[in-house]
Each structure stands twice: as structure tokens, then as C-alpha cells.
Design a protein around this motif. Structure first.
Motif, PDB file in Angstrom:
ATOM      1  N   UNK A  68       0.816  -1.216   0.000  1.00 52.71           N
ATOM      2  CA  UNK A  68       0.000   0.000   0.000  1.00 52.71           C
ATOM      3  C   UNK A  68       0.853   1.270   0.000  1.00 52.71           C
ATOM      4  N   UNK A  69       1.906   1.281   0.807  1.00 54.04           N
ATOM      5  CA  UNK A  69       2.778   2.460   0.854  1.00 54.04           C
ATOM      6  C   UNK A  69       3.410   2.724  -0.503  1.00 54.04           C
ATOM      7  N   UNK A  70       3.861   1.645  -1.120  1.00 53.75           N
ATOM      8  CA  UNK A  70       4.493   1.775  -2.430  1.00 53.75           C
ATOM      9  C   UNK A  70       3.529   2.325  -3.468  1.00 53.75           C
ATOM     10  N   UNK A  71       2.301   1.815  -3.418  1.00 53.65           N
ATOM     11  CA  UNK A  71       1.306   2.307  -4.391  1.00 53.65           C
ATOM     12  C   UNK A  71       1.027   3.783  -4.184  1.00 53.65           C
ATOM     13  N   UNK A  72       0.899   4.184  -2.929  1.00 52.51           N
ATOM     14  CA  UNK A  72       0.633   5.603  -2.657  1.00 52.51           C
ATOM     15  C   UNK A  72       1.790   6.467  -3.165  1.00 52.51           C
ATOM     16  N   UNK A  73       3.015   6.027  -2.886  1.00 52.25           N
ATOM     17  CA  UNK A  73       4.171   6.799  -3.334  1.00 52.25           C
ATOM     18  C   UNK A  73       4.232   6.848  -4.860  1.00 52.25           C
ATOM     19  N   UNK A  74       4.036   5.701  -5.476  1.00 52.96           N
ATOM     20  CA  UNK A  74       4.129   5.626  -6.935  1.00 52.96           C
ATOM     21  C   UNK A  74       3.075   6.518  -7.592  1.00 52.96           C
ATOM     22  N   UNK A  75       1.849   6.418  -7.112  1.00 52.29           N
ATOM     23  CA  UNK A  75       0.775   7.205  -7.718  1.00 52.29           C
ATOM     24  C   UNK A  75       0.976   8.702  -7.481  1.00 52.29           C
ATOM     25  N   UNK A  76       1.462   9.042  -6.291  1.00 55.22           N
ATOM     26  CA  UNK A  76       1.670  10.471  -6.001  1.00 55.22           C
ATOM     27  C   UNK A  76       2.789  11.023  -6.874  1.00 55.22           C
ATOM     28  N   UNK A  77       3.888  10.285  -6.983  1.00 53.81           N
ATOM     29  CA  UNK A  77       4.964  10.742  -7.867  1.00 53.81           C
ATOM     30  C   UNK A  77       4.464  10.851  -9.307  1.00 53.81           C
ATOM     31  N   UNK A  78       3.677   9.877  -9.727  1.00 51.84           N
ATOM     32  CA  UNK A  78       3.108   9.918 -11.084  1.00 51.84           C
ATOM     33  C   UNK A  78       2.313  11.184 -11.329  1.00 51.84           C
ATOM     34  N   UNK A 171      13.483  16.136   3.418  1.00 52.02           N
ATOM     35  CA  UNK A 171      12.809  15.194   4.321  1.00 52.02           C
ATOM     36  C   UNK A 171      11.277  15.297   4.168  1.00 52.02           C
ATOM     37  N   UNK A 172      10.631  14.164   4.097  1.00 48.10           N
ATOM     38  CA  UNK A 172       9.158  14.123   4.040  1.00 48.10           C
ATOM     39  C   UNK A 172       8.677  12.917   4.869  1.00 48.10           C
ATOM     40  N   UNK A 173       7.390  12.905   5.136  1.00 46.13           N
ATOM     41  CA  UNK A 173       6.850  11.749   5.855  1.00 46.13           C
ATOM     42  C   UNK A 173       7.030  10.477   5.015  1.00 46.13           C
ATOM     43  N   UNK A 174       7.116   9.357   5.713  1.00 45.83           N
ATOM     44  CA  UNK A 174       7.081   8.068   5.017  1.00 45.83           C
ATOM     45  C   UNK A 174       5.620   7.795   4.614  1.00 45.83           C
ATOM     46  N   UNK A 175       5.399   7.227   3.420  1.00 46.08           N
ATOM     47  CA  UNK A 175       3.998   6.991   3.020  1.00 46.08           C
ATOM     48  C   UNK A 175       3.239   6.096   3.993  1.00 46.08           C
ATOM     49  N   UNK A 176       3.931   5.188   4.684  1.00 42.00           N
ATOM     50  CA  UNK A 176       3.203   4.330   5.643  1.00 42.00           C
ATOM     51  C   UNK A 176       2.660   5.171   6.799  1.00 42.00           C
ATOM     52  N   UNK A 177       3.364   6.249   7.158  1.00 43.04           N
ATOM     53  CA  UNK A 177       2.855   7.138   8.201  1.00 43.04           C
ATOM     54  C   UNK A 177       1.602   7.864   7.696  1.00 43.04           C
ATOM     55  N   UNK A 178       1.660   8.310   6.456  1.00 45.41           N
ATOM     56  CA  UNK A 178       0.508   9.036   5.884  1.00 45.41           C
ATOM     57  C   UNK A 178      -0.709   8.125   5.888  1.00 45.41           C
ATOM     58  N   UNK A 179      -0.502   6.862   5.509  1.00 45.33           N
ATOM     59  CA  UNK A 179      -1.627   5.912   5.493  1.00 45.33           C
ATOM     60  C   UNK A 179      -2.136   5.670   6.908  1.00 45.33           C
ATOM     61  N   UNK A 180      -1.206   5.523   7.851  1.00 48.39           N
ATOM     62  CA  UNK A 180      -1.637   5.212   9.223  1.00 48.39           C
ATOM     63  C   UNK A 180      -2.433   6.359   9.840  1.00 48.39           C
ATOM     64  N   UNK A 181      -2.155   7.581   9.420  1.00 47.79           N
ATOM     65  CA  UNK A 181      -2.871   8.727   9.992  1.00 47.79           C
ATOM     66  C   UNK A 181      -4.314   8.812   9.479  1.00 47.79           C
ATOM     67  N   UNK A 182      -4.496   8.394   8.217  1.00 49.37           N
ATOM     68  CA  UNK A 182      -5.823   8.407   7.621  1.00 49.37           C
ATOM     69  C   UNK A 182      -6.514   9.768   7.799  1.00 49.37           C
ATOM     70  N   UNK A 183      -5.739  10.829   7.580  1.00 46.07           N
ATOM     71  CA  UNK A 183      -6.315  12.181   7.698  1.00 46.07           C
ATOM     72  C   UNK A 183      -5.978  12.961   6.443  1.00 46.07           C
ATOM     73  N   UNK A 184      -7.010  13.635   5.948  1.00 42.89           N
ATOM     74  CA  UNK A 184      -6.835  14.330   4.675  1.00 42.89           C
ATOM     75  C   UNK A 184      -5.738  15.381   4.763  1.00 42.89           C
ATOM     76  N   UNK A 185      -5.669  16.083   5.908  1.00 41.68           N
ATOM     77  CA  UNK A 185      -4.677  17.177   6.002  1.00 41.68           C
ATOM     78  C   UNK A 185      -3.243  16.644   5.961  1.00 41.68           C
ATOM     79  N   UNK A 186      -3.032  15.441   6.536  1.00 36.67           N
ATOM     80  CA  UNK A 186      -1.683  14.850   6.484  1.00 36.67           C
ATOM     81  C   UNK A 186      -1.325  14.506   5.038  1.00 36.67           C
ATOM     82  N   UNK A 187      -2.305  13.964   4.337  1.00 38.61           N
ATOM     83  CA  UNK A 187      -2.075  13.622   2.925  1.00 38.61           C
ATOM     84  C   UNK A 187      -1.773  14.880   2.107  1.00 38.61           C
TER      85      UNK A 187
END
Ligand code: SF4
Length: 270
Positions: A68-78, A171-187
Motif C-alpha cells: 500500500x505504501x508503495x502504491x501511494x508513493x508511486x501514484x503520487x509521484x506519477x 525530508x518528508x513523511x514516510x507513506x506508511x505514516x501518511x496511510x496510518x494517519x488516515x487524515x486528509x490534512x496529512x495527505x
């Protein structure tokens, strides 16, 4: 921006301990089926991504961005026109998977910093380095930042020109942290940070030139400094220079960005 990174200014004293950090003292490679995973990606845009640790799901093919983290990172970079595998090179703060996919501890990160991370940076010379999360931050900066390093929440969002490695450090958050927060503002924050970092792909690093330092005891050259912008600094005998017992020992005046006079403070006014 915290400023330009430069080894001489930020290196801590850990080298004085003479302790050796190696795969032997780390030990993570002992119990994994796929130790020492190689850097992954074609690096077309000179972006180095440092994550925390390989996961169980990524060990077979060496791709650190499965799940899941990889997909989020890949799609965001895309969404910003960057391909995770074609344009970037991915490594982790530790190169072998810790048991049960736990985060690496500081000793493991320090060992792998010496064994793997900085050798990879020196080999590939990235233009932008994305530090994803606390382990990556500690790997890259833990030994170079004398003051309390703090966590990724303190550093995220800065795009810092690193003079020694000639790269933008982001430096940026790790995508797994972004997923774990499940908050729009973090994303939103995370995507903004990535957007800002990726803008550095095309931005040249400012060139830092060592100033010419003139040590003088005859102060007459100071009379020739033209009126304009200059900077000065001084060193005193104590931390409270306003106390009468303290003295100024030496001073320096930078009269342009490349030239400095440094001189011992005369005992008497002249
Ligand atoms: S994580 Fe790094 S330092 Fe530790 S054993 Fe693996 S390659 Fe060596």
C-alpha cells in the motif's frame, strides 16, 4: 530553511568513540533470506529515495515499494510526472529486513549508513534526496547534526542544499505514516512536500565558495573597507560577554561575500 549543510559545521563527535559499525555489529543480515538488497530503479532524473527498511513483501524481487505504501508513493509521484522506477533510485536506511517488519533501531541504521547508504550516495551522486521518515532522516543527518536532531515532523517540508553531497535534501513523511494517519490534512501536507521537493529536480544548487580569510595583526587594512554591507563576529573569554571581567579575544569582518579579515583584539584603543 536550516541552511546549507556542510560537514565541518555539523559533524558530531561520534568518530572519537573509535567504534566500528559494520554488518557484523548490525547483525540484520544473519536471519533474512534476502539480505543486502540492491538499490532499485533506473535513476533517470537523479532522484534518490531513502526509506526505512525492506519489507517482507519486497524482499523477493528487491523492489522496496510493494504494498500500500508503495502504491501511494508511486501514484503520487506519477501525479507530478515522476516515475518511481524509471526516474528514481530507491534504497533504505537499512539494507536487510528487520525481523517481523519492525523499524530498524539506531545501531542498525548507523551500521548500514557506513556500509551501504553513503557509499550509494557517493556512487550515484543524486541531485535530489528524498528522506522518507525518521530512519532515513537519522541515517542521513544523525551523525552530521550536532544539535538535537528531532523527528521527521520537525524537518519535513525543508528543501536543503547539501554542500558536501551537492544535492537537495528533502525530508518528508514516510507513506506508511501518511496511510496510518488516515487524515486528509496529512495527505495534503505530504503531497505539498513532495511537490516542493520535485521542483528541485530542475533547480541547480547554488555554488558555495570558500571565502578568502586574511589573518592580520596590523589593522590598517580595515580603514580601506568601503562603506556598505559587511558582517562582523567576535569571540570572547566567556559566554556572557557583557560582564566587565570578559574580554574580546578576536574579531572578524567580512567585507564582501568572499573576503574576511580576522584579527586579535588589540589591548589598547588606537
Ligand atoms: S542492514 Fe546494512 S549494515 Fe545491517 S547487515 Fe544488512 S547490509 Fe549490513
Amino acid at each position: 530553511m536550516p541552511g546549507f549543510f556542510k560537514k565541518a559545521e555539523f559533524q558530531d563527535d561520534s568518530f572519537k568513540t573509535q567504534r566500528s559499525y559494520s554488518c557484523f555489529s548490525c547483525g540484520l543480515c544473519d536471519d533474512v533470506t534476502a539480505p543486502k538488497i540492491k538499490p532499485y530503479g533506473k535513476f533517470g532524473k537523479f532522484i534518490l529515495i531513502i526509506g526505512d527498511a525492506p519489507l517482507e513483501s519486497s524482499k523477493a524481487k528487491g523492489n522496496p515499494w510493494k504494498g500500500q505504501s508503495g502504491r501511494l508513493l508511486k501514484n503520487t509521484l506519477n501525479s507530478f510526472g515522476i516515475d518511481l522506477y524509471e526516474d528514481c533510485l530507491s534504497i533504505n536506511a537499512v539494507n536487510c529486513r528487520p525481523p517481523n517488519d519492525r523499524l530498524p533501531d539506531n545501531n542498525e541504521v548507523i551500521c548500514c549508513r557506513n556500509v551501504h547508504v553513503f557509499k550509494t550516495i557517493e556512487k550515484y551522486n543524486p541531485h535530489v534526496i528524498l528522506l522518507l521518515g525518521n530512519s532515513a532522516l537519522f541515517s542521513f543527518l544523525g551523525h552530521r547534526w550536532k544539535r538535537k536532531l528531532g523527528g521527521i515532523d520537525k524537518w519535513r517540508g525543508w528543501n536543503i542544499p547539501d554542500v558536501d553531497y551537492k544535492a537537495w535534501v528533502c525530508p518528508i513523511f514516510h507513506p506508511s505514516f501518511v496511510i496510518s494517519q488516515d487524515r486528509k490534512e496529512v495527505l495534503v501536507i505530504w503531497k505539498n512536500d513532495i511537490d516542493k521537493a520535485l521542483k528541485k529536480v530542475k533547480e541547480k544548487l547554488a555554488r558555495y565558495k570558500e571565502p578568502t580569510i586574511n589573518y592580520i595583526t596590523d589593522l590598517s587594512p580595515l580603514n580601506d573597507i568601503k562603506i556598505g554591507m559587511s558582517a562582523f563576529d567576535y569571540e570572547t573569554t566567556g559566554l556572557k560577554p557583557h560582564l566587565q571581567i570578559q574580554k574580546i579575544v578576536c574579531a572578524s569582518i567580512a567585507y564582501d561575500e568572499n573576503h574576511v579579515y580576522v584579527f586579535p583584539m588589540p589591548n589598547k584603543k588606537k
